[in-house]
Scaffold this motif. Sequence first.
Motif, PDB file in Angstrom:
ATOM      1  N   UNK A 185      10.111   4.808 -40.003  1.00  0.00           N
ATOM      2  CA  UNK A 185       9.980   5.448 -41.318  1.00  0.00           C
ATOM      3  C   UNK A 185       9.725   6.945 -41.168  1.00  0.00           C
ATOM      4  N   UNK A 186       8.852   7.293 -40.193  1.00  0.00           N
ATOM      5  CA  UNK A 186       8.578   8.714 -39.974  1.00  0.00           C
ATOM      6  C   UNK A 186       9.829   9.430 -39.485  1.00  0.00           C
ATOM      7  N   UNK A 187      10.594   8.730 -38.615  1.00  0.00           N
ATOM      8  CA  UNK A 187      11.841   9.321 -38.124  1.00  0.00           C
ATOM      9  C   UNK A 187      12.821   9.550 -39.265  1.00  0.00           C
ATOM     10  N   UNK A 188      12.908   8.546 -40.182  1.00  0.00           N
ATOM     11  CA  UNK A 188      13.788   8.722 -41.339  1.00  0.00           C
ATOM     12  C   UNK A 188      13.321   9.880 -42.209  1.00  0.00           C
ATOM     13  N   UNK A 189      11.989   9.943 -42.426  1.00  0.00           N
ATOM     14  CA  UNK A 189      11.454  11.051 -43.236  1.00  0.00           C
ATOM     15  C   UNK A 189      11.741  12.389 -42.563  1.00  0.00           C
ATOM     16  N   UNK A 190      11.531  12.436 -41.229  1.00  0.00           N
ATOM     17  CA  UNK A 190      11.824  13.679 -40.513  1.00  0.00           C
ATOM     18  C   UNK A 190      13.302  14.014 -40.589  1.00  0.00           C
ATOM     19  N   UNK A 250      -1.780 -10.083 -31.720  1.00  0.00           N
ATOM     20  CA  UNK A 250      -2.216  -8.883 -32.460  1.00  0.00           C
ATOM     21  C   UNK A 250      -1.560  -7.626 -31.926  1.00  0.00           C
ATOM     22  N   UNK A 251      -1.432  -7.549 -30.580  1.00  0.00           N
ATOM     23  CA  UNK A 251      -0.780  -6.383 -29.986  1.00  0.00           C
ATOM     24  C   UNK A 251       0.694  -6.315 -30.382  1.00  0.00           C
ATOM     25  N   UNK A 252       1.329  -7.510 -30.408  1.00  0.00           N
ATOM     26  CA  UNK A 252       2.733  -7.544 -30.833  1.00  0.00           C
ATOM     27  C   UNK A 252       2.881  -7.100 -32.282  1.00  0.00           C
ATOM     28  N   UNK A 253       1.974  -7.587 -33.156  1.00  0.00           N
ATOM     29  CA  UNK A 253       2.001  -7.173 -34.566  1.00  0.00           C
ATOM     30  C   UNK A 253       1.759  -5.682 -34.694  1.00  0.00           C
ATOM     31  N   UNK A 254       0.807  -5.197 -33.930  1.00  0.00           N
ATOM     32  CA  UNK A 254       0.513  -3.748 -33.952  1.00  0.00           C
ATOM     33  C   UNK A 254       1.724  -2.955 -33.476  1.00  0.00           C
ATOM     34  N   UNK A 255       2.388  -3.459 -32.414  1.00  0.00           N
ATOM     35  CA  UNK A 255       3.571  -2.772 -31.902  1.00  0.00           C
ATOM     36  C   UNK A 255       4.675  -2.743 -32.948  1.00  0.00           C
ATOM     37  N   UNK A 256       4.872  -3.873 -33.670  1.00  0.00           N
ATOM     38  CA  UNK A 256       5.895  -3.899 -34.716  1.00  0.00           C
ATOM     39  C   UNK A 256       5.558  -2.932 -35.849  1.00  0.00           C
ATOM     40  N   UNK A 257       4.273  -2.910 -36.217  1.00  0.00           N
ATOM     41  CA  UNK A 257       3.848  -1.991 -37.295  1.00  0.00           C
ATOM     42  C   UNK A 257       4.061  -0.546 -36.862  1.00  0.00           C
ATOM     43  N   UNK A 258       3.665  -0.240 -35.613  1.00  0.00           N
ATOM     44  CA  UNK A 258       3.824   1.128 -35.130  1.00  0.00           C
ATOM     45  C   UNK A 258       5.304   1.501 -35.040  1.00  0.00           C
TER      46      UNK A 258
END
Length: 342
Positions: free
Chosen positions: A149-154, A135-143
Amino acid sequence: MASNRPAPQAPFAPDASEPFAYGAPRAEDGVWEEWNPTEESLPAVRGRHRVAKQRGGGLARSSTVLGVGVIAAVGAGGMASANTGKPPVSIALPDLPSVDSLIDGHHHTETPAASLSGVATATATAVGDSTADAGEALRSRIMAQAERQQSKADSRATAAAVAKADQQAAEAAAKAAKEASVKAAAAKEKAEADAEKKAEQARLAALAKQYTLPTSSYTITSTFGQAGSMWSSGYHTGLDFAAPTGTLIKAIHSGTITEAGWAGAYGYRTILTLDDGTELWFCHQSSISVSAGQKVSTGEVIGRVGATGNVTGPHLHLEVHPGGQPTGIDPGAWLRGKGLTP
């Protein structure tokens, strides 16, 4: 002081020498005999199914089978916990007797319930830790994906802001350049106008040395084009310098006297023709000082102011006819063009 009650007596006393610690046969049990199976008394087993002989350490075998079942059960429980998203729980099993103890009560070793509970708990904890790690690995991938995506938007927002700033800067620079160009053009035009004005002033100053006003101590009483019934053409065709009779009349510029004498309504008139063919008419003179064909220079006296011809008082009537044309132009404008102010 109270004392404990005496314990109740057992219905019968077991005989330790008898098998299974039973006493004599009881009537309610019916007829019975000891059952001791042997290989000869058992039917032959066909096929691949065989009965494994019970050897020493039966409890260990049973415990092993039981442990495997517990691990499988705990694994299933962990999978269920991972699938449902619920936190892992510890599983505690009761203290179960071994298979050997149920048969003869001899040669068995008890397995503590705490040991089984520890295995189950450790297994569940391990499964839970594995689930938590996944779950932590999945959370890390999602984050990480969200950060990308936020970096691209920025980055896009920054690029848009930079592009807008560049566009505004370019527009401001273009506007400033246009304003500077307009100012430069205006300054250049003004400088050219000033230069032309200075040149014209210099030219007029030079001409002023070559030209002069026809008389002095005068007053302008009528201008060119002024309407009135006193003029036969309906408007004034020259410029009038009112002055006392006898005031000197001078040659405006050097030239040749082409006519000098009486001219009807103009009275005594002298015509001075310049080198460019322009004719200057001096009218209403009281006397004439030159004759036709005479050369005169600028400022030379050619006659005197009078009131001859069609007049209301003494004055000099001046007309200008370029190229000898019968219709004249404004004498005032012509004099200003020569650097003179009537």
